[in-house]
Design an enzyme around this catalytic site. Structure first.
Site, PDB file in Angstrom:
ATOM      1  N   SER A   1       0.832  -1.219   0.000  1.00  0.00           N
ATOM      2  CA  SER A   1       0.000   0.000   0.000  1.00  0.00           C
ATOM      3  C   SER A   1       0.858   1.257   0.000  1.00  0.00           C
ATOM      4  O   SER A   1       0.345   2.362   0.194  1.00  0.00           O
ATOM      5  CB  SER A   1      -0.924   0.013   1.227  1.00  0.00           C
ATOM      6  OG  SER A   1      -0.163   0.043   2.429  1.00  0.00           O
TER       7      SER A   1
ATOM      8  N   THR B   1     -39.712  26.964  -9.068  1.00  0.00           N
ATOM      9  CA  THR B   1     -40.072  25.644  -8.572  1.00  0.00           C
ATOM     10  C   THR B   1     -40.432  24.820  -9.803  1.00  0.00           C
ATOM     11  O   THR B   1     -41.018  25.347 -10.758  1.00  0.00           O
ATOM     12  CB  THR B   1     -41.267  25.669  -7.597  1.00  0.00           C
ATOM     13  OG1 THR B   1     -42.425  26.169  -8.290  1.00  0.00           O
ATOM     14  CG2 THR B   1     -40.986  26.563  -6.400  1.00  0.00           C
ATOM     15  N   HIS B   2     -40.059  23.540  -9.789  1.00  0.00           N
ATOM     16  CA  HIS B   2     -40.272  22.664 -10.950  1.00  0.00           C
ATOM     17  C   HIS B   2     -39.583  23.218 -12.201  1.00  0.00           C
ATOM     18  O   HIS B   2     -39.988  22.904 -13.322  1.00  0.00           O
ATOM     19  CB  HIS B   2     -41.771  22.460 -11.226  1.00  0.00           C
ATOM     20  CG  HIS B   2     -42.541  21.979 -10.046  1.00  0.00           C
ATOM     21  ND1 HIS B   2     -42.597  20.652  -9.675  1.00  0.00           N
ATOM     22  CD2 HIS B   2     -43.284  22.657  -9.130  1.00  0.00           C
ATOM     23  CE1 HIS B   2     -43.358  20.526  -8.591  1.00  0.00           C
ATOM     24  NE2 HIS B   2     -43.767  21.728  -8.237  1.00  0.00           N
TER      25      HIS B   2
ATOM     26  N   SER C   1     -14.947  25.437 -28.396  1.00  0.00           N
ATOM     27  CA  SER C   1     -15.206  24.249 -29.203  1.00  0.00           C
ATOM     28  C   SER C   1     -14.147  24.123 -30.283  1.00  0.00           C
ATOM     29  O   SER C   1     -13.632  25.127 -30.788  1.00  0.00           O
ATOM     30  CB  SER C   1     -16.590  24.343 -29.848  1.00  0.00           C
ATOM     31  OG  SER C   1     -16.740  23.400 -30.893  1.00  0.00           O
TER      32      SER C   1
ATOM     33  N   LYS D   1     -18.821  29.044 -29.427  1.00  0.00           N
ATOM     34  CA  LYS D   1     -19.096  28.376 -28.154  1.00  0.00           C
ATOM     35  C   LYS D   1     -18.261  28.927 -26.991  1.00  0.00           C
ATOM     36  O   LYS D   1     -17.091  29.274 -27.147  1.00  0.00           O
ATOM     37  CB  LYS D   1     -18.841  26.871 -28.266  1.00  0.00           C
ATOM     38  CG  LYS D   1     -19.759  26.130 -29.216  1.00  0.00           C
ATOM     39  CD  LYS D   1     -21.198  26.087 -28.714  1.00  0.00           C
ATOM     40  CE  LYS D   1     -21.365  25.223 -27.498  1.00  0.00           C
ATOM     41  NZ  LYS D   1     -21.024  23.813 -27.756  1.00  0.00           N
TER      42      LYS D   1
ATOM     43  N   ASN E   1     -18.108  27.227 -23.325  1.00  0.00           N
ATOM     44  CA  ASN E   1     -18.662  26.115 -22.566  1.00  0.00           C
ATOM     45  C   ASN E   1     -18.323  26.191 -21.077  1.00  0.00           C
ATOM     46  O   ASN E   1     -17.165  26.436 -20.716  1.00  0.00           O
ATOM     47  CB  ASN E   1     -18.139  24.789 -23.127  1.00  0.00           C
ATOM     48  CG  ASN E   1     -18.530  24.575 -24.573  1.00  0.00           C
ATOM     49  OD1 ASN E   1     -19.595  24.996 -25.004  1.00  0.00           O
ATOM     50  ND2 ASN E   1     -17.655  23.930 -25.331  1.00  0.00           N
TER      51      ASN E   1
ATOM     52  N   GLU F   1     -19.398  21.705 -15.336  1.00  0.00           N
ATOM     53  CA  GLU F   1     -19.810  20.372 -15.783  1.00  0.00           C
ATOM     54  C   GLU F   1     -18.919  19.291 -15.180  1.00  0.00           C
ATOM     55  O   GLU F   1     -19.400  18.217 -14.800  1.00  0.00           O
ATOM     56  CB  GLU F   1     -19.770  20.307 -17.310  1.00  0.00           C
ATOM     57  CG  GLU F   1     -20.865  21.137 -17.970  1.00  0.00           C
ATOM     58  CD  GLU F   1     -20.743  21.184 -19.493  1.00  0.00           C
ATOM     59  OE1 GLU F   1     -19.808  20.550 -20.026  1.00  0.00           O
ATOM     60  OE2 GLU F   1     -21.579  21.849 -20.126  1.00  0.00           O
TER      61      GLU F   1
ATOM     62  N   LYS G   1      -8.123   3.807   2.649  1.00  0.00           N
ATOM     63  CA  LYS G   1      -7.323   4.992   2.333  1.00  0.00           C
ATOM     64  C   LYS G   1      -7.468   5.426   0.879  1.00  0.00           C
ATOM     65  O   LYS G   1      -7.537   6.617   0.596  1.00  0.00           O
ATOM     66  CB  LYS G   1      -5.861   4.732   2.703  1.00  0.00           C
ATOM     67  CG  LYS G   1      -5.609   4.779   4.211  1.00  0.00           C
ATOM     68  CD  LYS G   1      -4.236   4.339   4.594  1.00  0.00           C
ATOM     69  CE  LYS G   1      -4.077   2.844   4.521  1.00  0.00           C
ATOM     70  NZ  LYS G   1      -5.018   2.105   5.399  1.00  0.00           N
TER      71      LYS G   1
END
Length: 459
Positions: free
Chosen positions: A23, A155-156, A277, A283, A285, A290, A325
């Site tokens: 280890s 909401t939603h 891109s 673009k 991004n 992400e 670990k």
């Protein structure tokens, strides 16, 4: 390197088995904690007369020299060593001779690794709290500067009611403050020393566990030696806290991704925290957000892997525990990396207030306030709700917002409408009227900022 268990075995371990069992590539990062624990152990042994003062001096000088050489890079960790404990002991014996062989008196690698891991995680949790603090400070700066920015609350994922951008940001601050306290709680429960529990049953030597615990900054000692060497609850608890940190960062990332899209365009991310891109020149991004969202699953996996590894283990120590670990170190590294990029990304993002306000208008999120206006004038709420809904439908059909409806049109629906209706549906007024504690009103947001400021000052 000769094995520490040499004597019982008559044949050498297979190279394949050695590699599988080793280890060192994982636990080598604990070299500082291992040496710190050994220094405290040696001092205790000498205080109890188990080690001579001459041996203590040699061991102390030897360990301090190893630590200095590892820190400077003058000494490289031997990858053929089974683990960091064996490496340090072998190197110490090479430097000071037989005195180095006496260091392991009245301890086992079982209590040694448990001690090292607690010391390492205590340091790591303190560092992570510092990184969360940096993110909280970035949120505080953005919130304080954008108390006047009105946006739709959702909401939603549907526009619901108007809020100020500061209030929305401070919701994330509330979550992150809980993350800090969860880490603090986990460390408080972990901060008890297993050193001296030995393999599982304690030792026949007259040791002083309280002395080593105090020297290492622990609040006390583990009360049961079998539990002391086999407990990994603290790993699970810290992993759980880290999984929650990542869940919060992932949800925040999702909003940043949405906000920075052309469909929302509520914020503009700094060029330093976006990518382009290879084929589409227009673009920009939100790759950092992400990646944080994606790495969340990795930390969840570390938590679930550890729980699964532990679920069937009998007392006391089992080699399965070597897997703890890799999981906890991976989670710490991942969370640290994500926090490291998140704080400057939030600090440098530019809120686009005009776009937020336009979205708030088009979402008819002042409809509830219009219904409340009629209710305050004496109309039953359900009747006010229905009339407002009909008015919203009419506005949608005609391509306008509530603020564009003339007083004459309002009064054609109900004589309760008067000139003050425009004040009632003004978005800034809608926000300002939400005076309940914790709400989006100016006084409440100021109080939330003050609370966060106090929290940060105490960290």
């Amino acid at each position: 390197m000769e094995k520490l268990w040499a004597g019982r075995a008559q044949a050498a371990t297979s190279k394949i088995a050695d590699d599988f069992n080793s280890s060192i590539h994982i636990d080598c990062r604990m070299y500082r904690q291992d040496i710190t624990g050994s220094l405290a152990h040696a001092a205790m042994l000498a205080a109890k007369g188990i080690l001579s003062q001459a041996d203590l001096a040699a061991i102390t000088t030897g360990l301090e020299g190893i630590l200095a050489d590892l820190d400077s890079g003058a000494l490289a960790i031997d990858p053929t060593a089974e683990d960091i404990h064996m490496f340090v002991e072998a190197e110490l014996t090479k430097r000071i001779g037989d005195a180095g062989k006496r260091l392991h008196t009245a301890r086992s690698r079982n209590d040694q690794v448990a001690t090292d891991l607690r010391l390492y995680l205590r340091d790591a949790c303190a560092s992570l709290q510092g990184q969360i603090k940096a993110l909280l400070e970035a949120i505080y700066e953005q919130a304080k500067a954008n108390q006047d920015a009105i946006m739709p609350g959702y909401t939603h994922l549907q526009r619901a009611q108007p809020v100020c951008f500061a209030h929305h940001l401070l919701a994330w601050a509330a979550m992150l403050q809980r993350d800090v306290t969860r880490l603090q709680d986990a460390v408080a429960r972990m901060n008890y020393s297993p050193l001296g529990c030995c393999a599982l049953a304690g030792t026949t030597y007259d040791t002083d566990r309280a002395m080593t615990a105090a020297a290492l900054g622990f609040d006390g000692v583990c009360q049961n030696s079998m539990d002391g060497v086999s407990d990994r609850d603290f790993c699970v608890e810290i992993l759980s806290a880290l999984a929650l940190v990542m869940m919060h960062l992932s949800r925040f990332s999702e909003e940043i991704i949405l906000w920075s899209s052309w469909e929302f365009k509520f914020v503009e991310l700094d060029d330093g925290f976006t990518t382009g891109s290879s084929i589409m020149p227009q673009k920009k991004n939100p790759d950092m957000a992400e990646l944080v969202r994606g790495k969340t699953g990795r930390v969840y996996g570390d938590l679930m892997g550890t729980l699964t590894m532990l679920k069937g283990l009998p007392l006391a120590y089992n080699k399965d525990m070597q897997e703890d670990k890799e999981a906890i170190f991976d989670a710490i590294d991942t969370v640290s990396q994500c926090l490291g990029v998140f704080a400057p990304m939030v600090r440098t993002m530019k809120p686009l207030k005009a776009n937020m306000y336009a979205a708030a208008q088009k979402g008819f999120i002042n409809a509830t306030d219009l219904a409340d206006y009629l209710t305050c004038k004496g109309m039953p709420f359900r009747s006010a709700y229905k009339l407002t809904g009909q008015l919203v439908a009419k506005c949608i059909a005609e391509g306008k917002v509530l603020e564009d409806v003339s007083l004459e049109e309002y009064r054609s629906l109900s004589e309760l409408f008067d000139q003050d209706v425009y004040e009632a549906i003004d978005l800034a007024a809608c926000v300002a009227r939400r005076t309940s504690e914790g709400g989006t009103g100016p006084a409440s947001v100021t109080a939330q900022l003050q609370q966060l400021e106090t929290f940060l000052a105490k960290m």
